[in-house]
Design a protein around this motif. Sequence first.
Motif, short mmCIF file in Angstrom:
data_model
loop_
_atom_site.label_atom_id
_atom_site.label_comp_id
_atom_site.label_asym_id
_atom_site.label_seq_id
_atom_site.Cartn_x
_atom_site.Cartn_y
_atom_site.Cartn_z
N LEU A 1 0.82 -1.20 0.00
CA LEU A 1 0.00 0.00 0.00
C LEU A 1 0.86 1.26 0.00
N LEU A 2 1.86 1.30 0.86
CA LEU A 2 2.70 2.50 0.96
C LEU A 2 3.46 2.76 -0.34
N PHE A 3 4.05 1.70 -0.91
CA PHE A 3 4.82 1.87 -2.14
C PHE A 3 3.92 2.33 -3.29
N SER A 4 2.74 1.73 -3.41
CA SER A 4 1.84 2.05 -4.52
C SER A 4 1.28 3.46 -4.40
N LEU A 5 0.95 3.87 -3.17
CA LEU A 5 0.47 5.24 -3.00
C LEU A 5 1.56 6.26 -3.32
N LEU A 6 2.81 5.93 -2.99
CA LEU A 6 3.92 6.82 -3.35
C LEU A 6 4.03 6.94 -4.86
N LEU A 7 3.85 5.82 -5.57
CA LEU A 7 3.87 5.86 -7.04
C LEU A 7 2.75 6.75 -7.56
N PHE A 8 1.57 6.66 -6.97
CA PHE A 8 0.45 7.50 -7.40
C PHE A 8 0.77 8.98 -7.21
N VAL A 9 1.34 9.32 -6.06
CA VAL A 9 1.67 10.73 -5.79
C VAL A 9 2.70 11.24 -6.80
N LEU A 10 3.75 10.46 -7.05
CA LEU A 10 4.79 10.89 -7.99
C LEU A 10 4.24 11.00 -9.41
N ALA A 11 3.38 10.05 -9.81
CA ALA A 11 2.80 10.11 -11.16
C ALA A 11 1.86 11.30 -11.29
N SER A 12 1.13 11.63 -10.23
CA SER A 12 0.26 12.81 -10.26
C SER A 12 1.07 14.08 -10.46
N LEU A 13 2.20 14.17 -9.76
CA LEU A 13 3.09 15.32 -9.95
C LEU A 13 3.69 15.30 -11.36
N GLY A 14 3.96 14.10 -11.88
CA GLY A 14 4.45 13.99 -13.24
C GLY A 14 3.46 14.55 -14.24
N GLN B 1 -0.32 6.62 -12.75
CA GLN B 1 -1.25 6.99 -11.69
C GLN B 1 -2.17 5.83 -11.35
N ALA B 2 -2.74 5.25 -12.38
CA ALA B 2 -3.71 4.18 -12.19
C ALA B 2 -3.06 2.94 -11.56
N ILE B 3 -1.85 2.61 -11.99
CA ILE B 3 -1.16 1.46 -11.40
C ILE B 3 -0.98 1.67 -9.90
N GLY B 4 -0.62 2.89 -9.52
CA GLY B 4 -0.44 3.17 -8.10
C GLY B 4 -1.73 3.16 -7.32
N VAL B 5 -2.76 3.85 -7.81
CA VAL B 5 -3.99 4.00 -7.05
C VAL B 5 -4.85 2.74 -7.08
N GLY B 6 -4.57 1.83 -8.02
CA GLY B 6 -5.32 0.57 -8.07
C GLY B 6 -5.18 -0.25 -6.81
N VAL B 7 -4.19 0.06 -5.99
CA VAL B 7 -3.97 -0.68 -4.75
C VAL B 7 -5.10 -0.43 -3.74
N GLY B 8 -5.80 0.70 -3.86
CA GLY B 8 -6.75 1.09 -2.83
C GLY B 8 -7.89 0.11 -2.65
N THR B 9 -8.56 -0.23 -3.75
CA THR B 9 -9.69 -1.15 -3.66
C THR B 9 -9.24 -2.52 -3.18
N VAL B 10 -8.09 -2.98 -3.69
CA VAL B 10 -7.61 -4.33 -3.37
C VAL B 10 -7.27 -4.44 -1.90
N THR B 11 -6.44 -3.54 -1.41
CA THR B 11 -5.98 -3.66 -0.03
C THR B 11 -7.08 -3.36 0.98
N SER B 12 -7.98 -2.43 0.67
CA SER B 12 -9.04 -2.12 1.62
C SER B 12 -9.93 -3.33 1.84
N ARG B 13 -10.28 -4.03 0.76
CA ARG B 13 -11.11 -5.22 0.91
C ARG B 13 -10.36 -6.33 1.62
N ALA B 14 -9.07 -6.48 1.31
CA ALA B 14 -8.28 -7.51 1.99
C ALA B 14 -8.15 -7.20 3.48
N ILE B 15 -7.94 -5.94 3.83
CA ILE B 15 -7.79 -5.54 5.23
C ILE B 15 -9.08 -5.81 6.00
#
Length: 407
Positions: free
Chosen positions: A85-98, A115-129
């Motif tokens: 989750l942490l790594f993917s959200l960081l990718l989303f933030v950097l891609a958004s700035l890109g 951006q999408a590759i990074g933020v795609g983690v949200g739905t997956v991890t929230s349901r798993a958690i």
Amino acid sequence: MAFAKPVWVPGQEKKIGFVLFLATLSGLSPFAMAIVVPSLPGLAHIFQLEYDSLQYAVSAYLLGIGLSQPVHGFLCDRYGRRPVLLFSLLLFVLASLGCVIVENWFLLVTMRFMQAIGVGVGTVTSRAIVTDVSSRQHAAQTLSYIAMAMGIGPIIAPVLGGYLDVTFGWQSSFLFSGVVGAVVLLFAWARLAETRPDAVRVTGGSFGQVLRQYLGLLRSPVFMGYTLVFGFCQGTFFAFLPVAPQVFETRFRIGAELFGVYWGILSFSYMLGAFFSGRLMRTFDLDATLFAGCSGLFVSTLILFLAALYGSVTFMVLLSTITVGMFFSGIASPLALTGSVSHNPEMAGAASGLSSSLGMGVGALFSILTGHLFDGTEGPMIRLMGMAVTGVMMALFMSRNRGAKAG
């Protein structure tokens, strides 16, 4: 400092902050997609594009979401929810700035994909958690409330995006997405502990072993049944979405201003259904509530189909049946997603990622079909909606096959 210590851990899942965090995490993906829509006409002028080329800003995003979610699912089973989750959200933030600093269209589309590759983690991890820390019954309640909260994002994002575009320029929408992503990342780092049970781990690391895990899920009638219930529920909606503005305007003389009002009604109806889904789960079990939601969606769409068959589709018939259908879809969709994960809790991440990806694929197929078959009338759209709800009921009965777990 208390804030720097993870506090959202198993046993804390009923806290409102925990649910709101997961709702924000899940809703970040549709929010980031919708907030840039008002900027698209301006981007056509800035980058000197034909208007139809703008579809790549959306399609690249959807492609990134669909491709990344099964990978996220495998990784969060193998390495844990928190680091992925942490790594993917960081990718989303950097891609958004890109997206803010790029100077040509190809790079902007590439950054949207990242951006999408990074933020795609949200739905997956929230349901798993949620599956990690909750019983099947409570997980369904929690995910219903998360689905309700997620519905707010697509409503407010275009309004906010339009304001930012007019006031600060098109880059501001991407910058705002990056800032929101950074805030979510900060909270995840500071407050979310690892929730993956020790028993949840994809064994081995070879491609063949990973492939066998996913093939096991694909061979599970229960997993595929729940997944296809979700996918065909989305198909019912996506059969309507791409042509709705044209149908409302050309067939019923409803302009863009009023369409926004009616779109808000449909979105609110879905959110209300998701809220009632959680309330119903306090009294009834998951499968009984899912059956009620699917049946209501089927009946409302059947009424619309029969009205079209006998040539009596008025605006109020169309709006009322689709509004009722969205309510029942709001009941059914989060429960179907819960069922696809909770049947195989030892593969919660993999099941979450694969079911999300497949469900999105089914919905996208109906979107493509309705765009291809559209003839200026509501007929093709309604026929495709009828096909989708038939698929919902067939998949529902598939999900009742309790013969074996996946894997």
